[in-house]
Scaffold this active site. Structure first.
Site, mmCIF file in Angstrom:
data_model
loop_
_atom_site.group_PDB
_atom_site.id
_atom_site.type_symbol
_atom_site.label_atom_id
_atom_site.label_comp_id
_atom_site.label_asym_id
_atom_site.label_seq_id
_atom_site.Cartn_x
_atom_site.Cartn_y
_atom_site.Cartn_z
ATOM 1 C CB CYS A 1 2.250 10.067 -1.789
ATOM 2 S SG CYS A 1 3.497 9.725 -0.765
ATOM 3 C CB CYS B 1 3.722 2.119 0.597
ATOM 4 S SG CYS B 1 2.393 2.638 -0.728
HETATM 5 N N1 LIG Z 1 4.350 5.146 -5.392
HETATM 6 C C1 LIG Z 1 3.090 5.339 -5.413
HETATM 7 C C2 LIG Z 1 2.830 6.795 -4.994
HETATM 8 C C3 LIG Z 1 3.220 6.842 -3.604
HETATM 9 C C4 LIG Z 1 2.660 5.882 -2.618
HETATM 10 C C5 LIG Z 1 3.246 5.816 -1.156
HETATM 11 N N2 LIG Z 1 4.374 6.516 -1.218
HETATM 12 C C6 LIG Z 1 2.079 6.263 -0.506
HETATM 13 O O1 LIG Z 1 2.690 6.763 1.122
HETATM 14 O O2 LIG Z 1 0.994 6.196 -0.486
HETATM 15 C C7 LIG Z 1 2.454 5.188 -6.828
HETATM 16 O O3 LIG Z 1 3.076 5.840 -7.907
HETATM 17 O O4 LIG Z 1 1.337 4.632 -7.005
#
Ligand SMILES: N[C@H](CCC[C@H](N)C(=O)O)C(=O)O
Length: 262
Positions: free
Chosen positions: A74, A199
């Site tokens: 993340c 994200c």
């Molecule tokens: N939901 C993503 C992980 C968190 C990614 C996101 N919150 C970031 O800031 O990179 C997954 O399961 O692939």
């Protein structure tokens, strides 16, 4: 179980953070994480992270999506946990922490913004109208003329659950080019199963495929619903990128404590 938590957000991607250096929360269950992240019955967050001791590193980051399951890297969470470490008294100018996709360098700049080094990207698949690449998490990236007109949740959910991606899941990013160096990104996130305000690994993936300089240093400004981020990187080829840095704000919102019995 009594839980002392801290709430952080990085450009609107919000997280519950737990200080697990005494191993107090190592047995937390997916049901407990899911409850804590619930927007009505719990604290509410896109994800939860634990900061733990790790020999040879400043700390180890463990990341859970709001569905309660551990997941891949993340990027916004990595930026928030560095600010959390600093607040806890792990005071450094350059951090070196361990996460699910390996070691990450990070630094807090004079404005309190966090620069996080992302893993190198060695493969980018392009098919018809979209790209697939992994920046620590898997991402589908598609250019659209106007992201504000899009039903990101409906379209993102359909792609994430399509035959090609249903088993592993994938994060779905829609990007609009604003100018040579600026894009606007909206993301449907796997494991949150909703649009998030930004994200980090998705912003990174979107910036890489929007490189203006086909060979060498690039800096892409990224607008998201939750604020602005920038991504700096070296483009080696259409499939290879290195020295990738995700830069932007990460703030503590509040500290609290709660009980989880389930
Ligand atoms: N939901 C993503 C992980 C968190 C990614 C996101 N919150 C970031 O800031 O990179 C997954 O399961 O692939």
């Amino acid at each position: 179980m009594k839980i002392e938590f801290y709430k952080y957000q990085g450009t609107g991607n919000d997280f519950i953070l737990l200080d697990n250096r005494e191993n107090m929360y190592s047995n937390i269950t997916p049901r407990q994480v899911n409850f804590l992240c619930h927007r009505r019955f719990g604290v509410g967050a896109d994800g939860l992270m634990m900061l733990s001791e790790k020999p040879g590193f400043d700390f180890e980051m463990t990341y859970f999506n709001s569905d309660g399951n551990t997941s891949s890297m993340c990027g916004n969470g990595g930026r928030c946990i560095v600010k959390f470490a600093s607040m806890l008294g792990i005071k450094k100018t350059n951090y070196n922490f361990y996460a699910v996709d390996g070691a990450h360098e990070a630094e807090i700049d004079l404005n309190g913004e966090v620069r996080l080094k992302m893993k190198d990207v060695d493969d980018v698949e392009f098919s018809y109208t979209y790209y697939v690449l992994n920046t620590g998490s898997p991402h589908y990236v598609k250019s659209v003329p106007d992201v504000n007109q899009l039903d990101v949740v409906a379209e993102g959910r359909e792609i994430r659950n399509s035959k090609e991606f249903a088993r592993e899941g994938i994060n779905v990013n829609f990007i609009e080019t604003i100018d040579d160096d600026t894009i606007y990104v909206r993301t449907y996130e796997r494991g949150v199963e909703d649009e998030t305000y930004s994200c980090g690994t998705g912003v990174t993936a979107s910036a890489l495929i929007s490189a203006h300089n086909d060979n060498g240093f690039n800096r892409v400004e990224v607008k998201t619903r939750g604020g602005r981020l920038s991504v700096e990187f070296e483009k080696i080829s259409d499939k290879k990128f290195k020295n990738i840095w995700l830069c932007g704000p990460a703030e503590m919102v509040f500290k609290g404590e709660t009980k989880v019995s389930i």
